[in-house]
Design a protein around this motif. Sequence first.
Motif, PDB file in Angstrom:
ATOM      1  N   GLY A  85       0.028  -2.110   7.935  1.00 53.83           N
ATOM      2  CA  GLY A  85      -1.197  -1.319   8.004  1.00 53.83           C
ATOM      3  C   GLY A  85      -1.388  -0.449   6.775  1.00 53.83           C
ATOM      4  N   VAL A  86      -0.302   0.121   6.268  1.00 53.28           N
ATOM      5  CA  VAL A  86      -0.379   0.912   5.033  1.00 53.28           C
ATOM      6  C   VAL A  86      -0.800   0.021   3.878  1.00 53.28           C
ATOM      7  N   TRP A  87      -0.197  -1.179   3.788  1.00 58.39           N
ATOM      8  CA  TRP A  87      -0.555  -2.101   2.715  1.00 58.39           C
ATOM      9  C   TRP A  87      -2.051  -2.442   2.757  1.00 58.39           C
ATOM     10  N   ARG A  88      -2.587  -2.661   3.947  1.00 57.85           N
ATOM     11  CA  ARG A  88      -4.013  -3.002   4.045  1.00 57.85           C
ATOM     12  C   ARG A  88      -4.881  -1.856   3.518  1.00 57.85           C
ATOM     13  N   ALA A  89      -4.462  -0.622   3.760  1.00 57.34           N
ATOM     14  CA  ALA A  89      -5.202   0.521   3.205  1.00 57.34           C
ATOM     15  C   ALA A  89      -5.099   0.550   1.684  1.00 57.34           C
ATOM     16  N   LEU A  90      -3.910   0.224   1.155  1.00 56.71           N
ATOM     17  CA  LEU A  90      -3.726   0.196  -0.298  1.00 56.71           C
ATOM     18  C   LEU A  90      -4.548  -0.913  -0.937  1.00 56.71           C
ATOM     19  N   ALA A  91      -4.630  -2.042  -0.262  1.00 55.81           N
ATOM     20  CA  ALA A  91      -5.316  -3.200  -0.829  1.00 55.81           C
ATOM     21  C   ALA A  91      -6.797  -2.956  -1.023  1.00 55.81           C
ATOM     22  N   GLU A  92      -7.338  -1.925  -0.366  1.00 53.27           N
ATOM     23  CA  GLU A  92      -8.762  -1.601  -0.505  1.00 53.27           C
ATOM     24  C   GLU A  92      -9.057  -0.843  -1.794  1.00 53.27           C
ATOM     25  N   THR A  93      -8.029  -0.431  -2.519  1.00 51.90           N
ATOM     26  CA  THR A  93      -8.215   0.334  -3.743  1.00 51.90           C
ATOM     27  C   THR A  93      -7.744  -0.484  -4.949  1.00 51.90           C
ATOM     28  N   SER A  94      -8.165  -0.062  -6.136  1.00 52.50           N
ATOM     29  CA  SER A  94      -7.708  -0.700  -7.380  1.00 52.50           C
ATOM     30  C   SER A  94      -6.639   0.134  -8.070  1.00 52.50           C
ATOM     31  N   THR A  95      -6.136   1.153  -7.404  1.00 54.27           N
ATOM     32  CA  THR A  95      -5.136   2.050  -7.984  1.00 54.27           C
ATOM     33  C   THR A  95      -3.818   1.310  -8.205  1.00 54.27           C
ATOM     34  N   PRO A  96      -3.147   1.530  -9.347  1.00 54.91           N
ATOM     35  CA  PRO A  96      -1.825   0.919  -9.554  1.00 54.91           C
ATOM     36  C   PRO A  96      -0.873   1.273  -8.417  1.00 54.91           C
ATOM     37  N   ARG A  97      -0.135   0.264  -7.936  1.00 51.39           N
ATOM     38  CA  ARG A  97       0.734   0.449  -6.781  1.00 51.39           C
ATOM     39  C   ARG A  97       2.180   0.138  -7.143  1.00 51.39           C
ATOM     40  N   LEU A  98       3.067   1.051  -6.759  1.00 53.91           N
ATOM     41  CA  LEU A  98       4.503   0.833  -6.901  1.00 53.91           C
ATOM     42  C   LEU A  98       5.106   0.726  -5.508  1.00 53.91           C
ATOM     43  N   LEU A  99       5.915  -0.284  -5.296  1.00 59.34           N
ATOM     44  CA  LEU A  99       6.622  -0.429  -4.022  1.00 59.34           C
ATOM     45  C   LEU A  99       8.012   0.175  -4.177  1.00 59.34           C
ATOM     46  N   VAL A 100       8.328   1.162  -3.333  1.00 56.23           N
ATOM     47  CA  VAL A 100       9.620   1.835  -3.401  1.00 56.23           C
ATOM     48  C   VAL A 100      10.417   1.514  -2.144  1.00 56.23           C
ATOM     49  N   LEU A 101      11.552   0.880  -2.337  1.00 53.89           N
ATOM     50  CA  LEU A 101      12.481   0.594  -1.246  1.00 53.89           C
ATOM     51  C   LEU A 101      13.439   1.770  -1.137  1.00 53.89           C
ATOM     52  N   ASN A 102      13.252   2.575  -0.111  1.00 54.39           N
ATOM     53  CA  ASN A 102      14.080   3.766   0.072  1.00 54.39           C
ATOM     54  C   ASN A 102      15.267   3.460   0.989  1.00 54.39           C
ATOM     55  N   LYS A 103      16.234   4.360   0.978  1.00 55.18           N
ATOM     56  CA  LYS A 103      17.448   4.270   1.806  1.00 55.18           C
ATOM     57  C   LYS A 103      18.324   3.091   1.406  1.00 55.18           C
ATOM     58  N   ILE A 104      18.371   2.819   0.088  1.00 52.47           N
ATOM     59  CA  ILE A 104      19.210   1.704  -0.363  1.00 52.47           C
ATOM     60  C   ILE A 104      20.688   2.021  -0.219  1.00 52.47           C
ATOM     61  N   ASP A 105      21.026   3.308  -0.009  1.00 55.49           N
ATOM     62  CA  ASP A 105      22.433   3.655   0.192  1.00 55.49           C
ATOM     63  C   ASP A 105      22.988   3.023   1.459  1.00 55.49           C
ATOM     64  N   ILE A 106      22.094   2.618   2.365  1.00 54.34           N
ATOM     65  CA  ILE A 106      22.541   1.952   3.593  1.00 54.34           C
ATOM     66  C   ILE A 106      22.963   0.527   3.293  1.00 54.34           C
ATOM     67  N   ASN A 107      22.385  -0.075   2.237  1.00 50.90           N
ATOM     68  CA  ASN A 107      22.708  -1.459   1.864  1.00 50.90           C
ATOM     69  C   ASN A 107      23.750  -1.445   0.749  1.00 50.90           C
ATOM     70  N   LYS A 108      24.959  -1.880   1.052  1.00 50.66           N
ATOM     71  CA  LYS A 108      26.039  -1.855   0.070  1.00 50.66           C
ATOM     72  C   LYS A 108      25.802  -2.846  -1.073  1.00 50.66           C
ATOM     73  N   ASP A 109      25.198  -3.971  -0.772  1.00 53.27           N
ATOM     74  CA  ASP A 109      24.951  -5.004  -1.779  1.00 53.27           C
ATOM     75  C   ASP A 109      23.445  -5.197  -1.920  1.00 53.27           C
ATOM     76  N   ARG A 110      22.881  -4.726  -3.035  1.00 55.02           N
ATOM     77  CA  ARG A 110      21.428  -4.792  -3.204  1.00 55.02           C
ATOM     78  C   ARG A 110      20.928  -6.228  -3.341  1.00 55.02           C
ATOM     79  N   ARG A 111      21.812  -7.138  -3.696  1.00 57.51           N
ATOM     80  CA  ARG A 111      21.377  -8.537  -3.823  1.00 57.51           C
ATOM     81  C   ARG A 111      20.867  -9.090  -2.499  1.00 57.51           C
TER      82      ARG A 111
END
Length: 306
Positions: A115-141
């Motif tokens: 739902g957030v993505w659909r709101a973003l898709a309505e704009t032409s603003t540059p978008r950065l996707l941030v994956l938070n809480k990566i400390d929970i994932n020991k192997d980022r691969r």
Amino acid sequence: MPADPSPLPGADMHRCGTAAVVGRPNVGKSTLLNALIGQRLSITGPKAQTTRHRILGVVTRDAGQILVLDTPGLHKSAERAIGRQLNRTARQTLAEADVVIHVVEAGRWSDEDEGVWRALAETSTPRLLVLNKIDINKDRRTLLPYVARITANRAYEAVLMVSAKSGDGVGELERAIIERLPPGPAIFPADTLTDRSERFLAAELVREQLMLRLSQELPYATTVEIEEFSEADGRCEIGAIIWVEREGQKAIVIGAGGAQLKAIGTAARRAMQRLFDRRVFLRLWVKVRENWSDDEAALQRFGYSE
């Protein structure tokens, strides 16, 4: 996948602009704002609706100044007036931003994220996707297939992996934001952290303690109004009203023999002293206004209609 994008044309110019932090509730948006500015400015808590206002934090670097806007989480359903107002605030901020930071929990993509993505898709603003809480994932691969799936049909300019809690990856995110801001001089002095007043921050710090201590009993039924804020003898004197919706909730906030209210006040006062860097004298009262969270007039009085 590289976390830090290649420099953009004109990246050596000084830049200044707004970066809106958006996402569903409880993905760590406020913690990320605090990590970017290096100060606990936006309150955090275990429940959705901890952030109820648009909070501006100022990040000043040699290359540019970022006006980071923390927003309430976008709710899939908003049955009460306060939920509808929070969604309006988040969407308005999104429309005004120069860069949008879409924060998700690493490894998870829910219907609310979509739902957030659909709101973003309505704009032409540059978008950065941030994956938070990566400390929970020991192997980022292990996150690479997840990233590939999300970005296959959704246009983000860059994907960054961060831990707002530990600060890992926050520097790379900061550079990615500055590179996408419009050229221009700084708007705020270098030592500015926010455009919000100490009066506003005092109310937020009391509300934070309510969320932390009573999130199971009263997750959404409380708000805080500052009735008095003055300076005397080198200290702040603050009087605040904690509003609840029913008499039974008032008893919960006060606690047996006033113990709960005293603990809330003590913790909030200490947090204010750290943030304001001076002594604070705090008085708290608890009052009832029935169904304030579904009352448009009450929301305006308490500062939610901005």
